[in-house]
Design a protein around this motif. Structure first.
Motif, PDB file in Angstrom:
ATOM      1  N   GLY A  52       9.072   1.831  15.261  1.00 33.99           N
ATOM      2  CA  GLY A  52       9.671   3.146  15.127  1.00 33.99           C
ATOM      3  C   GLY A  52      10.778   3.164  14.094  1.00 33.99           C
ATOM      4  O   GLY A  52      11.103   2.155  13.472  1.00 33.99           O
ATOM      5  N   ALA A  53      11.377   4.357  13.927  1.00 35.46           N
ATOM      6  CA  ALA A  53      12.416   4.535  12.924  1.00 35.46           C
ATOM      7  C   ALA A  53      13.598   3.614  13.166  1.00 35.46           C
ATOM      8  O   ALA A  53      14.196   3.094  12.215  1.00 35.46           O
ATOM      9  CB  ALA A  53      12.864   5.993  12.910  1.00 35.46           C
ATOM     10  N   TRP A  85      24.872   9.721 -10.258  1.00 32.96           N
ATOM     11  CA  TRP A  85      23.635  10.391  -9.887  1.00 32.96           C
ATOM     12  C   TRP A  85      22.859   9.491  -8.939  1.00 32.96           C
ATOM     13  O   TRP A  85      23.271   8.367  -8.672  1.00 32.96           O
ATOM     14  CB  TRP A  85      22.802  10.753 -11.113  1.00 32.96           C
ATOM     15  N   GLN A  86      21.760  10.010  -8.397  1.00 33.57           N
ATOM     16  CA  GLN A  86      21.030   9.291  -7.346  1.00 33.57           C
ATOM     17  C   GLN A  86      19.599   8.949  -7.768  1.00 33.57           C
ATOM     18  O   GLN A  86      18.935   9.727  -8.450  1.00 33.57           O
ATOM     19  CB  GLN A  86      20.962  10.116  -6.052  1.00 33.57           C
ATOM     20  N   VAL A  87      19.189   7.773  -7.328  1.00 34.87           N
ATOM     21  CA  VAL A  87      17.770   7.430  -7.239  1.00 34.87           C
ATOM     22  C   VAL A  87      17.417   7.572  -5.770  1.00 34.87           C
ATOM     23  O   VAL A  87      17.989   6.894  -4.918  1.00 34.87           O
ATOM     24  CB  VAL A  87      17.493   5.996  -7.728  1.00 34.87           C
ATOM     25  N   SER A  88      16.512   8.486  -5.451  1.00 37.04           N
ATOM     26  CA  SER A  88      16.205   8.810  -4.057  1.00 37.04           C
ATOM     27  C   SER A  88      14.781   8.384  -3.722  1.00 37.04           C
ATOM     28  O   SER A  88      13.852   8.604  -4.504  1.00 37.04           O
ATOM     29  CB  SER A  88      16.368  10.321  -3.842  1.00 37.04           C
ATOM     30  N   LEU A  89      14.614   7.758  -2.557  1.00 35.48           N
ATOM     31  CA  LEU A  89      13.304   7.359  -2.055  1.00 35.48           C
ATOM     32  C   LEU A  89      13.072   8.025  -0.706  1.00 35.48           C
ATOM     33  O   LEU A  89      13.929   7.930   0.184  1.00 35.48           O
ATOM     34  CB  LEU A  89      13.204   5.841  -1.897  1.00 35.48           C
ATOM     35  N   ALA A  90      11.947   8.709  -0.548  1.00 40.92           N
ATOM     36  CA  ALA A  90      11.548   9.306   0.725  1.00 40.92           C
ATOM     37  C   ALA A  90      10.237   8.655   1.141  1.00 40.92           C
ATOM     38  O   ALA A  90       9.213   8.811   0.460  1.00 40.92           O
ATOM     39  CB  ALA A  90      11.401  10.812   0.600  1.00 40.92           C
ATOM     40  N   VAL A  91      10.269   7.925   2.251  1.00 39.23           N
ATOM     41  CA  VAL A  91       9.116   7.128   2.672  1.00 39.23           C
ATOM     42  C   VAL A  91       8.680   7.572   4.063  1.00 39.23           C
ATOM     43  O   VAL A  91       9.423   7.367   5.038  1.00 39.23           O
ATOM     44  CB  VAL A  91       9.453   5.625   2.692  1.00 39.23           C
ATOM     45  N   PRO A  92       7.495   8.195   4.217  1.00 34.91           N
ATOM     46  CA  PRO A  92       7.008   8.531   5.566  1.00 34.91           C
ATOM     47  C   PRO A  92       6.928   7.282   6.430  1.00 34.91           C
ATOM     48  O   PRO A  92       6.668   6.176   5.940  1.00 34.91           O
ATOM     49  CB  PRO A  92       5.627   9.131   5.298  1.00 34.91           C
ATOM     50  N   LEU A  93       7.153   7.452   7.728  1.00 36.75           N
ATOM     51  CA  LEU A  93       7.185   6.298   8.623  1.00 36.75           C
ATOM     52  C   LEU A  93       5.881   5.488   8.613  1.00 36.75           C
ATOM     53  O   LEU A  93       5.934   4.253   8.690  1.00 36.75           O
ATOM     54  CB  LEU A  93       7.531   6.751  10.047  1.00 36.75           C
ATOM     55  N   PRO A  94       4.682   6.113   8.527  1.00 35.62           N
ATOM     56  CA  PRO A  94       3.469   5.288   8.442  1.00 35.62           C
ATOM     57  C   PRO A  94       3.469   4.386   7.202  1.00 35.62           C
ATOM     58  O   PRO A  94       3.017   3.243   7.263  1.00 35.62           O
ATOM     59  CB  PRO A  94       2.339   6.326   8.384  1.00 35.62           C
ATOM     60  N   THR A  95       3.972   4.911   6.078  1.00 34.05           N
ATOM     61  CA  THR A  95       4.057   4.085   4.869  1.00 34.05           C
ATOM     62  C   THR A  95       5.040   2.944   5.084  1.00 34.05           C
ATOM     63  O   THR A  95       4.774   1.788   4.728  1.00 34.05           O
ATOM     64  CB  THR A  95       4.498   4.931   3.665  1.00 34.05           C
ATOM     65  N   LEU A  96       6.175   3.268   5.692  1.00 31.58           N
ATOM     66  CA  LEU A  96       7.190   2.251   5.937  1.00 31.58           C
ATOM     67  C   LEU A  96       6.684   1.198   6.916  1.00 31.58           C
ATOM     68  O   LEU A  96       6.954   0.006   6.769  1.00 31.58           O
ATOM     69  CB  LEU A  96       8.458   2.919   6.475  1.00 31.58           C
ATOM     70  N   GLY A  97       5.920   1.639   7.920  1.00 29.06           N
ATOM     71  CA  GLY A  97       5.338   0.692   8.865  1.00 29.06           C
ATOM     72  C   GLY A  97       4.354  -0.243   8.194  1.00 29.06           C
ATOM     73  O   GLY A  97       4.281  -1.427   8.528  1.00 29.06           O
ATOM     74  N   LEU A 137       4.543  -1.175   5.120  1.00 27.70           N
ATOM     75  CA  LEU A 137       5.308  -2.082   4.272  1.00 27.70           C
ATOM     76  C   LEU A 137       5.970  -3.201   5.069  1.00 27.70           C
ATOM     77  O   LEU A 137       5.990  -4.353   4.643  1.00 27.70           O
ATOM     78  CB  LEU A 137       6.386  -1.305   3.506  1.00 27.70           C
ATOM     79  N   PHE A 138       6.513  -2.855   6.238  1.00 25.30           N
ATOM     80  CA  PHE A 138       7.314  -3.818   6.992  1.00 25.30           C
ATOM     81  C   PHE A 138       6.670  -4.265   8.302  1.00 25.30           C
ATOM     82  O   PHE A 138       7.109  -5.256   8.885  1.00 25.30           O
ATOM     83  CB  PHE A 138       8.685  -3.225   7.329  1.00 25.30           C
ATOM     84  N   GLY A 139       5.644  -3.545   8.774  1.00 26.41           N
ATOM     85  CA  GLY A 139       5.114  -3.835  10.102  1.00 26.41           C
ATOM     86  C   GLY A 139       4.117  -4.948  10.156  1.00 26.41           C
ATOM     87  O   GLY A 139       3.951  -5.595  11.187  1.00 26.41           O
ATOM     88  N   ALA A 140       3.412  -5.200   9.050  1.00 29.80           N
ATOM     89  CA  ALA A 140       2.348  -6.200   9.062  1.00 29.80           C
ATOM     90  C   ALA A 140       2.845  -7.494   8.458  1.00 29.80           C
ATOM     91  O   ALA A 140       3.590  -7.499   7.478  1.00 29.80           O
ATOM     92  CB  ALA A 140       1.129  -5.690   8.277  1.00 29.80           C
TER      93      ALA A 140
END
Length: 297
Positions: free
Chosen positions: A26-27, A193-205, A207-210
């Protein structure tokens, strides 16, 4: 209808262990991982952006990642920004990267010899020169992101599409929960200024879940150069007998009948393409110039 005897299961009922039924992360688990990835990203991103964003004195700092939605992000998004949709993995799971429009235009101005100034007010859309700069910045960001998030897999992140207007890009569902990471970039002149990243949780999972897959090196036996099909393969060898330097004036004055003194090297290299395979000395054999091999590599 009544059975004649009591029903009995043929085998015990399956009892699944909690580890097999564990829900996707989860988040609360993924956000700290993204925050740490953002902190690791600051150093390589600083080195990559410095030539475009003011050089020495540039600073990059990551903020803690937080949850948000595309609706919330779009509510505060400017009318013009460098929005890039990036695909993650074989399924091209979405990841949104956004760079400040004024920062991009300042980089373009520096590229053409200016002092790094952006027009005010900003244009309604990016000029062609800025679009080319955005492609370069997108390539840099994807490369550094892949190195931090998926080391050893440079092809795992691929650009999908880009648009200066976030609402027209439509990267993913507007109510989807995303992890939002911002990196503050401060230029030597003080502009931030900003470099912004928006990552949906399935994408994040993903990347980091497996856990990363281990690759097993396959060793093949070394081919015998004396056997088929390699033994009869023709190779073009060359012997460099003379390698000399001449002035431009001498070359310009060359004419028929002129005698040029040359000295044949004691060790003549025998080359296969650009690789030296042996060296030898020049002699004669059967009234032909020959090379006697002294050293083989």
């Amino acid at each position: 209808m009544k059975p004649e005897r009591q029903l009995v299961a043929e085998r015990p009922v399956a009892q699944h262990c909690p580890e097999l039924l564990r829900a996707a992360p989860g988040a609360e688990e993924l956000l700290p991982l993204l925050t740490r990835a953002g902190e690791r990203l600051t150093r390589p991103l600083l080195a990559a952006l410095a030539p475009f964003a003011g050089g020495k004195g540039l600073a990059v700092k990551a903020k803690p990642a937080r949850t948000s939605t595309l609706d919330d992000i779009a509510m505060f998004a400017p009318d013009l920004a460098a929005n890039s949709l990036i695909g993650v993995g074989a399924d091209s799971l979405p990841l949104l990267a956004t760079l400040d429009a004024a920062a991009v235009l300042r980089m373009v101005d520096r590229t053409f010899g200016g002092r790094g100034e952006a027009p005010s007010p900003l244009p309604a859309e990016f000029p062609v020169s800025a679009e080319l700069m955005i492609v370069r910045l997108e390539t840099i960001l994807i490369r550094e992101l892949a190195e931090v998030l998926l080391p050893g897999q440079p092809e795992a992140l691929q650009p999908l599409r880009r648009n200066g207007n976030l609402n027209l890009l439509e990267p993913f569902a507007r109510d989807a929960t995303v992890a939002h990471l911002e990196l503050d970039v401060t230029e030597p002149g003080g502009d931030t200024w900003q470099v912004s990243l928006a990552v949906p949780l399935p994408t994040l999972g993903a990347l980091f879940g497996a856990a990363p897959q281990r690759t097993v090196a396959v060793r093949h036996p070394m081919a015998d150069p004396l056997s088929e099909p390699f033994g009869d393969l023709p190779l073009q060898l060359s012997a460099i007998l003379v390698d000399m330097r001449m002035s431009m004036a001498t070359v310009a004055a060359i004419e028929p009948g002129m005698v040029l003194p040359v000295a044949v090297a004691r060790q003549v290299p025998l080359r296969l393409g650009q690789a030296t395979v042996a060296t030898g000395t020049v002699g004669a054999a059967d009234d032909r110039v020959a090379l006697q091999i002294r050293t083989a590599f």
